[in-house]
Design a protein around this motif. Structure first.
Motif, PDB file in Angstrom:
ATOM      1  N   GLU A   1      18.564 -37.876 -24.144  1.00  0.00           N
ATOM      2  CA  GLU A   1      20.078 -37.528 -24.491  1.00  0.00           C
ATOM      3  C   GLU A   1      20.812 -38.946 -24.338  1.00  0.00           C
ATOM      4  O   GLU A   1      20.822 -39.821 -23.614  1.00  0.00           O
ATOM      5  CB  GLU A   1      20.711 -36.569 -23.747  1.00  0.00           C
ATOM      6  CG  GLU A   1      22.074 -36.308 -24.612  1.00  0.00           C
ATOM      7  CD  GLU A   1      22.541 -34.987 -23.729  1.00  0.00           C
ATOM      8  OE1 GLU A   1      23.071 -33.895 -24.513  1.00  0.00           O
ATOM      9  OE2 GLU A   1      22.723 -34.755 -22.551  1.00  0.00           O
TER      10      GLU A   1
ATOM     11  N   ARG B   1      15.917 -33.563 -21.896  1.00  0.00           N
ATOM     12  CA  ARG B   1      17.229 -34.115 -21.906  1.00  0.00           C
ATOM     13  C   ARG B   1      17.652 -35.040 -21.240  1.00  0.00           C
ATOM     14  O   ARG B   1      18.307 -36.103 -21.654  1.00  0.00           O
ATOM     15  CB  ARG B   1      18.069 -32.900 -22.027  1.00  0.00           C
ATOM     16  CG  ARG B   1      19.600 -32.930 -21.964  1.00  0.00           C
ATOM     17  CD  ARG B   1      20.553 -31.959 -21.708  1.00  0.00           C
ATOM     18  NE  ARG B   1      20.098 -30.590 -22.249  1.00  0.00           N
ATOM     19  CZ  ARG B   1      20.722 -30.318 -23.554  1.00  0.00           C
ATOM     20  NH1 ARG B   1      21.632 -31.199 -23.891  1.00  0.00           N
ATOM     21  NH2 ARG B   1      20.460 -29.426 -24.231  1.00  0.00           N
TER      22      ARG B   1
ATOM     23  N   MET C   1      14.163 -33.121 -27.261  1.00  0.00           N
ATOM     24  CA  MET C   1      15.386 -33.393 -27.031  1.00  0.00           C
ATOM     25  C   MET C   1      16.020 -32.360 -25.996  1.00  0.00           C
ATOM     26  O   MET C   1      16.921 -32.773 -25.129  1.00  0.00           O
ATOM     27  CB  MET C   1      16.227 -33.484 -28.327  1.00  0.00           C
ATOM     28  CG  MET C   1      16.004 -34.552 -29.280  1.00  0.00           C
ATOM     29  SD  MET C   1      16.105 -36.336 -28.580  1.00  0.00           S
ATOM     30  CE  MET C   1      17.740 -36.398 -28.171  1.00  0.00           C
ATOM     31  N   ASN C   2      15.379 -31.354 -26.087  1.00  0.00           N
ATOM     32  CA  ASN C   2      16.067 -30.305 -25.011  1.00  0.00           C
ATOM     33  C   ASN C   2      15.061 -30.543 -23.574  1.00  0.00           C
ATOM     34  O   ASN C   2      15.399 -30.373 -22.624  1.00  0.00           O
ATOM     35  CB  ASN C   2      15.862 -28.969 -25.483  1.00  0.00           C
ATOM     36  CG  ASN C   2      16.412 -27.895 -24.637  1.00  0.00           C
ATOM     37  OD1 ASN C   2      17.633 -28.148 -24.021  1.00  0.00           O
ATOM     38  ND2 ASN C   2      15.866 -26.757 -24.478  1.00  0.00           N
TER      39      ASN C   2
END
Length: 658
Positions: A216, A212, A208-209
């Motif tokens: 996201e 992103r 998720m990072n």
């Protein structure tokens, strides 16, 4: 290509088979000695293939013997023949990681109905199931969907959801969280029995990072262990006799923490899981690497008593878990296990490599066209450079070949720090010249002219397949980092004439230049550290006028430094590394450089002169470099340098007035 039907894959996966040719195959003891109510099941694993189908290094544009699914696949027949029953699983990170993956994603594209070349190869080999690694998300969800649609085997992933529910079992997952494979086992007496094998997959929630921009607002990630605790009882309730966890996650701490990246140890401790296939770390298990890890038994090849394996990376090993199963009523239970990672090559004492296997011709044929297209891709331009990239003066002046690496690392880490606790801290970048003469000889330098830049040129800029990391350091640690780097130079007495500048015991890859700050190196001072990084002169201070944004760097300031896994983990014994890592990137430095070039279109690697030598009037030193350096003398600024002839070894000699 013609894709194998699932029924054919099932049959092929569970036939004992015979090895190619007349080679004698030794049965595993479980197959040789299984009783009438027992059966031997061998589970084979590939992990972190990263599109390495051919045994080829596209960056260096040459064949290699250490990688390639075509090599790993060639030993599958023999490995199957050692076991009465077998199955083959992939543990993720198959879609990205070399120029073939980039070529398909960035240039050729994937239309509905297309089959990705690595999927073509995997279909040819005959996998029973697979999971999704973190790198599968690098090109976006639509590309992932199209690329996996052609898989002739189920793909499972439990901890990534398009819609999150109140608990993991209420999630709407991106892929099926698990699959139960109905198979038939042959027991020690030759009788057939059904078995139901549950396979569940996991990927690091850090995606998720890391991705992103793609993920996201589109998906959500759950903790691996939390997800497993929810789903494994469901798999058992649905009738699975055994449960295999495809954990695209490394072997790390035994203590579970929410959202941990390397969660395979606490995962193995979950009741109901019978075997754990690990990966992500590009290492081998069982191996001495994990000898001191809590919960891990390297000798037995187990984690919390469960058999586990990590099959290297890029097809370097085939991971093998062998289970001796025993009939328990109408089901099966595990009574004994073994584990190994079988290599495709051997590194000799002289560092040369011996291939242990040959290629599987069918796998090569499956992607032959895409391989040839990739060769054309790496040999043509993916961007331009407005200035030449050379390393002839990298040890005496700010250098364009180091500059571009620093720029790419800073660009990447800047994105990775967004949304973290470290967002807003100054980002610096540390890079060193790899090709800078020395033992490599007078031709061993980077030299890429201005104009087109091809992917294979990136190997000239960055020799090693390191991964990007970031560390958080104080101003004091930053200064000592540079003091350590300044050990490249001999101490020079003021007024000396033609003194030898470089310390021959100091490797160029330890000469880090840190971009984002300015500083001068005072050669009249002794080196604070030895060439091995040991403290030698505590009061020495070669680094002068260290500044950030024009203001002096104070000891208590905080910085993020982009670097590589070798340096961040303590390689070279640099102050401020080893225990200060705040980000471990999933991408190699080479991949980051390529992405940076592609995104920028035209790069400007002109050195910004952020470091110089402190003036020493009346003092000169001699410096050796490649003869081709003479063509770039006019581009040097801030350095009083003149030609001083050649050495007997063929190097060009230059005199620098300090």
């Amino acid at each position: 290509m013609t894709r194998s039907r699932p029924s054919e894959l099932t049959r092929r996966s569970f036939l004992a088979g015979t090895a190619a040719g007349s080679a004698v195959i030794a049965l595993h003891p479980y197959s040789a000695h299984a009783a009438s109510n027992q059966a031997h099941l061998r589970i084979m694993e590939t992990t972190d293939l990263h599109v390495h189908v051919y045994p080829y290094d596209y960056y260096s544009d040459k064949p290699v013997d250490t990688v390639g699914l075509s090599r790993t696949a060639s030993i599958i027949k023999g490995i199957r023949a050692e076991a009465t029953n077998s199955m083959l699983l992939d543990n993720g990170d198959f879609l990205q990681g070399n120029p073939m993956g980039d070529y398909i994603a960035y240039e050729r594209g994937m239309k509905d109905g297309d089959t990705h070349p690595v999927i073509d190869a995997m279909n040819t080999v005959g996998f029973d199931a697979g999971t999704i690694g973190n790198h599968e998300f690098n090109y976006g969800l639509e590309f992932l969907r199209k690329s996996t649609a052609g898989a002739a085997f189920p793909i499972v992933l439990a901890n990534i959801a398009t819609e999150a529910g109140g608990d993991p079992r209420a999630d709407k997952t991106l892929f099926k969280p698990y699959v139960i494979l109905d198979r038939t086992l042959t027991d020690g007496a030759g009788n057939s029995h059904p078995i139901r094998i549950g396979v569940i997959g996991f990927t690091p929630p850090q995606v998720m990072n890391w991705d992103r921009k793609h993920l996201e607002g589109n998906v959500q990630a759950r903790d691996i262990v939390e997800t497993a605790r929810a789903w494994v009882p469901q798999i058992v309730e649905d009738g699975a006799d055994i449960v295999i966890a495809l954990s695209h996650s490394g072997i790390g701490s035994a203590d579970h923490s929410d959202g941990m990246e390397n969660a395979s140890v606490p995962l193995a401790g979950i009741e109901g899981i019978d075997a754990v296939m690990t990966g992500h770390s590009h290492l081998v298990f069982p191996s001495p690497t994990y000898a001191d890890y809590a919960g891990v038994d390297v000798g037995a090849g187990t984690i919390h008593g469960k058999p586990a394996v990590m099959g290297g990376f890029w097809g370097s090993h085939m991971g093998l878990i062998d289970l001796l199963l025993e009939r328990d009523g109408n089901g099966w239970r595990v009574v004994s296990t073994t584990s190994e990672a079988r290599p495709i090559s051997k590194r000799n004492e002289d560092r040369s490599v011996t291939a242990l296997v040959e290629d599987d011709a069918a796998v090569l044929a499956a992607v032959k066209q895409q391989h040839e297209e990739t060769l054309a891709y790496v040999r043509r331009a993916v961007g331009k450079t407005s200035a030449p990239l050379y390393s002839y003066f990298a040890l005496v002046a700010d250098d364009p070949s180091v500059q571009i690496v620093s720029q790419a690392q800073e660009w990447y880490i800047g994105q990775m720090m967004m949304g973290t606790a470290y967002e807003g801290l100054p980002i610096l970048s540390a890079a060193a010249p790899f090709k800078a003469g020395g033992r490599g000889g007078p031709e061993y330098y980077t030299d890429v002219p201005a104009g087109d830049v091809a992917i294979k040129n990136v190997a000239d800029l960055y020799l090693y397949p390191n991964t990007v990391r970031a560390v958080k350091v104080t101003g004091a640690q930053l200064r000592d980092w540079l003091e350590r780097s300044a050990g490249m130079f001999n101490q020079i007495a003021p007024g000396a004439q033609d003194a030898v500048l470089l310390n021959p015991d100091f490797p160029s890859y330890n000469f880090d230049v840190i971009d984002g700050v300015t500083y001068r190196i005072d050669l009249s001072e002794p080196s604070k550290f030895t060439s091995k990084g040991e403290l030698a002169a505590p009061e020495a201070q070669r680094i002068k006028d260290l500044s950030y944004n024009g203001a002096p760097v104070t000891d208590d300031m905080a910085f993020i430094v982009a670097t590589n896994n070798y340096r961040a983990s303590g390689g070279g014994n640099f102050p401020g590394t080893g225990d200060t890592i705040v980000f471990e990137g999933p991408d190699t430095n080479r991949d980051v450089i390529v992405r940076y070039i592609v995104e920028q279109g035209t790069i400007n690697p002109s050195a910004d002169g952020n470091w110089t030598f402190a003036p020493m009037p009346g003092t000169t030193v001699l410096f050796e470099t490649g003869p081709a350096a003479r063509g770039y003398l006019d581009a040097l600024t801030g350095l009083a340098i003149e030609d001083a002839g050649d050495t007997a070894e063929g190097f060009a000699l230059f005199r620098i007035a300090l």
